[in-house]
Design a protein around this motif. Structure first.
Motif: not given
Length: 232
Positions: A136-161
């Motif tokens: 669970l730890r690395d799963a959360n690290v993965l998601m947190d880091e992805m959200k930081k990277q997409v914000q930094f690159r000014e791209i959209d994070f996937p939005r879906s159900e």
């Protein structure tokens, strides 16, 4: 010891590549199609990396599933050098590695190249693979880091159900909430149905976090892949 194994594996890997490159002229004289030559070169190198390097690290290292460093190396190589990227295979190795932030960068990069609708599948698959290993730890690290990277690159994070499901799932697994877990599976069944592998991964997550006995594996490529992933 792991460092020695890695260096030995890389040295042999380079020899394989050089051997193929040395035969390039001979192949051209035989009118071998260039794409077929590159495909065979890639497949041979990939098979060597996966089987030889991982088996060495299992035999001589301290990790049951092989050296995390080697898994990270193979994942990076498959992603950067494969003619057609197999993100399921890339994810298989990254979740056995120890660098979820590097994995996050790879996924963000893939999001900019993949077909529409593949981005959320890749993210969900990565998270579920971590969770199926009880990580669970690395799963959360993965998601947190992805959200930081997409914000930094000014791209959209996937939005879906499917992404809603993953976010709720990460929160649910932080507590003893099997009824809520089952409710999420039922509520988002149509999203889980988008990839057959997800059902098996959810079964394994239920087993790891709540002690639920796993159902029989599905037949076919997804069942075989999951058996390989779970070390059975």
């Amino acid at each position: 010891m792991v460092k020695v194994i890695c260096e030995d594996g890389v040295r042999h890997w380079r020899m394989v590549l050089e051997g193929f490159e040395g035969n390039g002229e001979e192949c051209s004289h035989r009118n071998v199609v260039e794409e077929e030559y590159l495909r065979r070169k890639w497949l041979t190198t990939r098979l060597f990396l996966e089987r030889r390097s991982v088996s060495w690290s299992i035999e001589f290292g301290a990790h049951r599933n092989g050296s995390p460093e080697i898994h990270d190396m193979i994942a990076d190589y498959i992603y950067s050098e494969s003619p057609e990227v197999d993100m399921a295979k890339v994810s298989y190795h990254f979740v056995r590695g120890k660098d979820p932030k590097k994995f996050a960068l790879t996924l963000v990069n893939f999001m900019g190249k993949c077909y529409p609708g593949e981005d959320d599948l890749a993210v969900a698959r990565a998270v579920l693979m971590y969770l199926s290993l009880g990580n669970l730890r690395d799963a959360n690290v993965l998601m947190d880091e992805m959200k930081k990277q997409v914000q930094f690159r000014e791209i959209d994070f996937p939005r879906s159900e499917l992404m809603q499901l993953i976010n709720y799932l990460l929160k649910t697994l932080q507590r003893d909430a099997l009824p809520l877990f089952n409710m999420l599976r039922q509520r988002y069944k149509s999203s889980i149905d988008r990839e057959p592998m997800f059902h098996e991964l959810f079964d394994e997550v239920a087993n790891k976090f709540y002690g639920v006995q796993r159902k029989n594996s599905m037949p076919g490529m997804f069942g075989d892949f999951f058996k390989m992933m779970s070390g059975e």
